[in-house]
Design an enzyme around this catalytic site. Structure first.
Site, PDB file in Angstrom:
ATOM      1  N   ASP A 122       0.742  -0.881   0.422  1.00  0.00           N
ATOM      2  CA  ASP A 122       0.101   0.149   0.103  1.00  0.00           C
ATOM      3  C   ASP A 122       0.515   0.908  -0.032  1.00  0.00           C
ATOM      4  O   ASP A 122       0.719   1.428   0.860  1.00  0.00           O
ATOM      5  CB  ASP A 122      -0.851   0.189   1.652  1.00  0.00           C
ATOM      6  CG  ASP A 122      -2.108  -1.137   1.280  1.00  0.00           C
ATOM      7  OD1 ASP A 122      -2.369  -1.490   0.151  1.00  0.00           O
ATOM      8  OD2 ASP A 122      -2.322  -1.486   2.734  1.00  0.00           O
ATOM      9  N   LYS A 149      -0.313  -8.155  -2.927  1.00  0.00           N
ATOM     10  CA  LYS A 149      -1.554  -7.499  -3.365  1.00  0.00           C
ATOM     11  C   LYS A 149      -1.819  -5.847  -3.456  1.00  0.00           C
ATOM     12  O   LYS A 149      -0.568  -5.687  -3.059  1.00  0.00           O
ATOM     13  CB  LYS A 149      -2.375  -7.812  -1.872  1.00  0.00           C
ATOM     14  CG  LYS A 149      -3.724  -7.031  -2.111  1.00  0.00           C
ATOM     15  CD  LYS A 149      -5.077  -7.113  -1.278  1.00  0.00           C
ATOM     16  CE  LYS A 149      -4.416  -5.902   0.488  1.00  0.00           C
ATOM     17  NZ  LYS A 149      -5.708  -4.915  -0.264  1.00  0.00           N
ATOM     18  N   ASP A 191      -7.110  -5.285  -5.148  1.00  0.00           N
ATOM     19  CA  ASP A 191      -7.490  -5.197  -4.536  1.00  0.00           C
ATOM     20  C   ASP A 191      -8.745  -3.796  -4.999  1.00  0.00           C
ATOM     21  O   ASP A 191      -8.247  -2.631  -4.280  1.00  0.00           O
ATOM     22  CB  ASP A 191      -7.482  -5.279  -3.405  1.00  0.00           C
ATOM     23  CG  ASP A 191      -8.530  -5.424  -1.931  1.00  0.00           C
ATOM     24  OD1 ASP A 191      -9.590  -5.393  -2.282  1.00  0.00           O
ATOM     25  OD2 ASP A 191      -7.494  -5.027  -0.674  1.00  0.00           O
ATOM     26  N   LYS A 222     -11.917  -3.606  -5.665  1.00  0.00           N
ATOM     27  CA  LYS A 222     -13.307  -3.188  -4.634  1.00  0.00           C
ATOM     28  C   LYS A 222     -14.748  -2.997  -5.581  1.00  0.00           C
ATOM     29  O   LYS A 222     -14.767  -2.134  -5.174  1.00  0.00           O
ATOM     30  CB  LYS A 222     -13.408  -2.797  -3.446  1.00  0.00           C
ATOM     31  CG  LYS A 222     -12.346  -3.932  -2.154  1.00  0.00           C
ATOM     32  CD  LYS A 222     -12.362  -2.569  -0.621  1.00  0.00           C
ATOM     33  CE  LYS A 222     -11.726  -3.659   0.512  1.00  0.00           C
ATOM     34  NZ  LYS A 222     -10.011  -3.272  -0.641  1.00  0.00           N
ATOM     35  N   ASP A 276     -20.301  -1.626  -8.921  1.00  0.00           N
ATOM     36  CA  ASP A 276     -21.560  -0.544  -9.430  1.00  0.00           C
ATOM     37  C   ASP A 276     -22.815  -1.380 -10.554  1.00  0.00           C
ATOM     38  O   ASP A 276     -22.390  -2.323 -10.327  1.00  0.00           O
ATOM     39  CB  ASP A 276     -20.572   0.358 -10.363  1.00  0.00           C
ATOM     40  CG  ASP A 276     -21.251   1.307 -11.978  1.00  0.00           C
ATOM     41  OD1 ASP A 276     -22.486   1.259 -11.453  1.00  0.00           O
ATOM     42  OD2 ASP A 276     -20.079   2.325 -11.425  1.00  0.00           O
ATOM     43  N   PRO A 292     -24.299  -3.587 -12.650  1.00  0.00           N
ATOM     44  CA  PRO A 292     -23.507  -5.431 -12.961  1.00  0.00           C
ATOM     45  C   PRO A 292     -22.974  -4.709 -14.762  1.00  0.00           C
ATOM     46  O   PRO A 292     -21.749  -5.705 -14.323  1.00  0.00           O
ATOM     47  CB  PRO A 292     -24.758  -6.093 -13.332  1.00  0.00           C
ATOM     48  CG  PRO A 292     -25.895  -5.935 -12.671  1.00  0.00           C
ATOM     49  CD  PRO A 292     -25.359  -4.308 -12.449  1.00  0.00           C
ATOM     50  N   ASN A 293     -23.268  -3.601 -15.925  1.00  0.00           N
ATOM     51  CA  ASN A 293     -23.211  -4.038 -16.710  1.00  0.00           C
ATOM     52  C   ASN A 293     -21.452  -3.131 -16.844  1.00  0.00           C
ATOM     53  O   ASN A 293     -20.244  -3.638 -17.128  1.00  0.00           O
ATOM     54  CB  ASN A 293     -24.176  -3.107 -17.654  1.00  0.00           C
ATOM     55  CG  ASN A 293     -23.298  -3.106 -19.217  1.00  0.00           C
ATOM     56  OD1 ASN A 293     -22.943  -4.046 -19.876  1.00  0.00           O
ATOM     57  ND2 ASN A 293     -23.241  -1.593 -19.511  1.00  0.00           N
ATOM     58  N   THR A 345     -14.668  -3.725   7.595  1.00  0.00           N
ATOM     59  CA  THR A 345     -14.092  -3.684   9.256  1.00  0.00           C
ATOM     60  C   THR A 345     -13.924  -2.447   9.370  1.00  0.00           C
ATOM     61  O   THR A 345     -14.116  -2.451  11.019  1.00  0.00           O
ATOM     62  CB  THR A 345     -13.129  -5.179   9.099  1.00  0.00           C
ATOM     63  OG1 THR A 345     -12.366  -3.741   8.184  1.00  0.00           O
ATOM     64  CG2 THR A 345     -13.039  -6.172   8.850  1.00  0.00           C
ATOM     65  N   ARG A 405       1.679  -3.393   7.192  1.00  0.00           N
ATOM     66  CA  ARG A 405       3.160  -2.907   7.522  1.00  0.00           C
ATOM     67  C   ARG A 405       3.068  -4.031   8.555  1.00  0.00           C
ATOM     68  O   ARG A 405       4.783  -3.642   8.250  1.00  0.00           O
ATOM     69  CB  ARG A 405       1.835  -1.808   8.654  1.00  0.00           C
ATOM     70  CG  ARG A 405       1.099  -0.636   7.687  1.00  0.00           C
ATOM     71  CD  ARG A 405       0.283   0.097   8.100  1.00  0.00           C
ATOM     72  NE  ARG A 405      -0.808  -0.757   8.361  1.00  0.00           N
ATOM     73  CZ  ARG A 405      -1.763  -0.418   9.000  1.00  0.00           C
ATOM     74  NH1 ARG A 405      -1.796   0.889   9.555  1.00  0.00           N
ATOM     75  NH2 ARG A 405      -3.067  -1.107   9.341  1.00  0.00           N
TER      76      ARG A 405
HETATM   77  O1  C5P Z   1      -0.905  -2.643   6.736  1.00  0.00           O
HETATM   78  P1  C5P Z   1      -2.245  -4.323   7.039  1.00  0.00           P
HETATM   79  O2  C5P Z   1      -1.838  -5.326   7.453  1.00  0.00           O
HETATM   80  O3  C5P Z   1      -3.182  -3.279   8.457  1.00  0.00           O
HETATM   81  O4  C5P Z   1      -3.166  -3.642   5.661  1.00  0.00           O
HETATM   82  C1  C5P Z   1      -4.306  -4.878   5.865  1.00  0.00           C
HETATM   83  C2  C5P Z   1      -4.547  -4.998   4.160  1.00  0.00           C
HETATM   84  O5  C5P Z   1      -5.740  -5.544   4.491  1.00  0.00           O
HETATM   85  C3  C5P Z   1      -4.710  -3.044   3.453  1.00  0.00           C
HETATM   86  O6  C5P Z   1      -4.448  -3.229   2.423  1.00  0.00           O
HETATM   87  C4  C5P Z   1      -6.194  -3.591   3.996  1.00  0.00           C
HETATM   88  O7  C5P Z   1      -6.761  -2.220   2.836  1.00  0.00           O
HETATM   89  C5  C5P Z   1      -6.543  -4.851   3.570  1.00  0.00           C
HETATM   90  N1  C5P Z   1      -8.423  -5.105   4.284  1.00  0.00           N
HETATM   91  C6  C5P Z   1      -8.315  -4.923   5.448  1.00  0.00           C
HETATM   92  N2  C5P Z   1      -9.258  -4.873   5.861  1.00  0.00           N
HETATM   93  C7  C5P Z   1     -10.862  -5.512   4.948  1.00  0.00           C
HETATM   94  C8  C5P Z   1      -9.998  -5.888   3.890  1.00  0.00           C
HETATM   95  C9  C5P Z   1      -8.704  -5.401   3.261  1.00  0.00           C
HETATM   96  O8  C5P Z   1      -7.111  -4.262   6.128  1.00  0.00           O
HETATM   97  N3  C5P Z   1     -11.406  -5.912   5.665  1.00  0.00           N
END
Ligand code: C5P
Length: 224
Positions: A9, A30, A60, A62, A65, A67-68, A116, A207
């Site tokens: 990220d 990712k 990732d 996400k 929108d 379906p088309n 989350t 991280r």
């Molecule tokens: O740095 P960290 O381990 O927290 O990164 C988690 C990754 O997972 C990030 O790219 C975050 O956007 C993604 N993610 C998340 N929780 C979600 C969905 C995706 O932390 N529910």
């Protein structure tokens, strides 16, 4: 043993390429919206090239929108980036997810259920609460019915989804922290070993790898 995707990220393309190259043969990668908004498909291709052909790519983005439009976005992402995994929001509905799966070819579609970051109050405020677990299960079942290959879920939801969903539905789990490391903004965490034992197929770890003094050593230690 669960496989690991390292969440890269960053908007810094050279840093992303360098990290991807160093993680080759250790963990998969990712790339998400932060990177994609900065560098687009061309940047993804560069990181992919640095990571090598054996490394799996989870894109990732996400999508959410009609379906088309989602089908078109999936086709574009597949033709430019050829990711192994691509995300859509399950709350876009069955028809949208079916359209995504139909457009994805060999790319596996993963469904995101409830973000989350939404607590019971926020979930109620958007008309989906207050029971997050019930909403997660409802959306995960819809996703499985629509042909999604897997669900992105928090550690807290692994046991419920493993119990209620068909065995072939992959569970891809962020919110992973090795024992003793900083949780950061993640509220529901498990160690890699706990998540794998609970039934996760893939772990998403950012991280704890990317901010480690030695990311490759950290990634090696993270494989559940
Ligand atoms: O740095 P960290 O381990 O927290 O990164 C988690 C990754 O997972 C990030 O790219 C975050 O956007 C993604 N993610 C998340 N929780 C979600 C969905 C995706 O932390 N529910």
């Amino acid at each position: 043993m669960a496989r690991v995707f390292c969440a890269i990220d960053t908007p810094d393309l050279p840093a992303a390429e360098k990290l991807a190259a160093s993680l080759q043969g250790v963990v998969d990668i990712k790339l998400g919206l932060e990177f994609f908004a900065a560098h687009g498909a061309a940047g993804v291709k560069k990181v992919r090239a640095a990571a090598g052909a054996e490394t799996k790519l989870f894109l990732d983005l996400k999508f959410h929108d009609i379906p088309n439009t989602v089908a078109g976005a999936v086709r574009s992402a597949v033709s430019t980036c050829a990711p192994d995994f691509l995300t859509v929001h399950a709350s876009g509905g069955r028809e949208m997810m079916r359209a995504a799966v139909a457009a994805a070819g060999a790319t596996k579609i993963l469904a995101v259920t409830v973000l989350t970051s939404l607590d019971a109050d926020e979930l109620s405020a958007v008309g989906q609460g207050p029971d997050a677990a019930a909403q997660v299960l409802r959306l995960a079942q819809l996703a499985a019915e629509a042909g999604a290959s897997g669900i992105v879920c928090s550690p807290r939801e692994i046991a419920l989804l493993r119990r209620e969903l068909p065995d072939n539905v992959l569970l891809v789990v962020p919110g992973i922290r090795p024992a003793g490391s900083a949780a950061g903004d993640q509220k529901r965490i498990m160690t890699p070993q706990e998540a794998a034992a609970a039934g996760a197929d893939y772990l998403v770890i950012g991280r704890p790898i990317t901010e480690a003094a030695d990311p490759v050593a950290a990634a090696r230690g993270m494989r559940g």
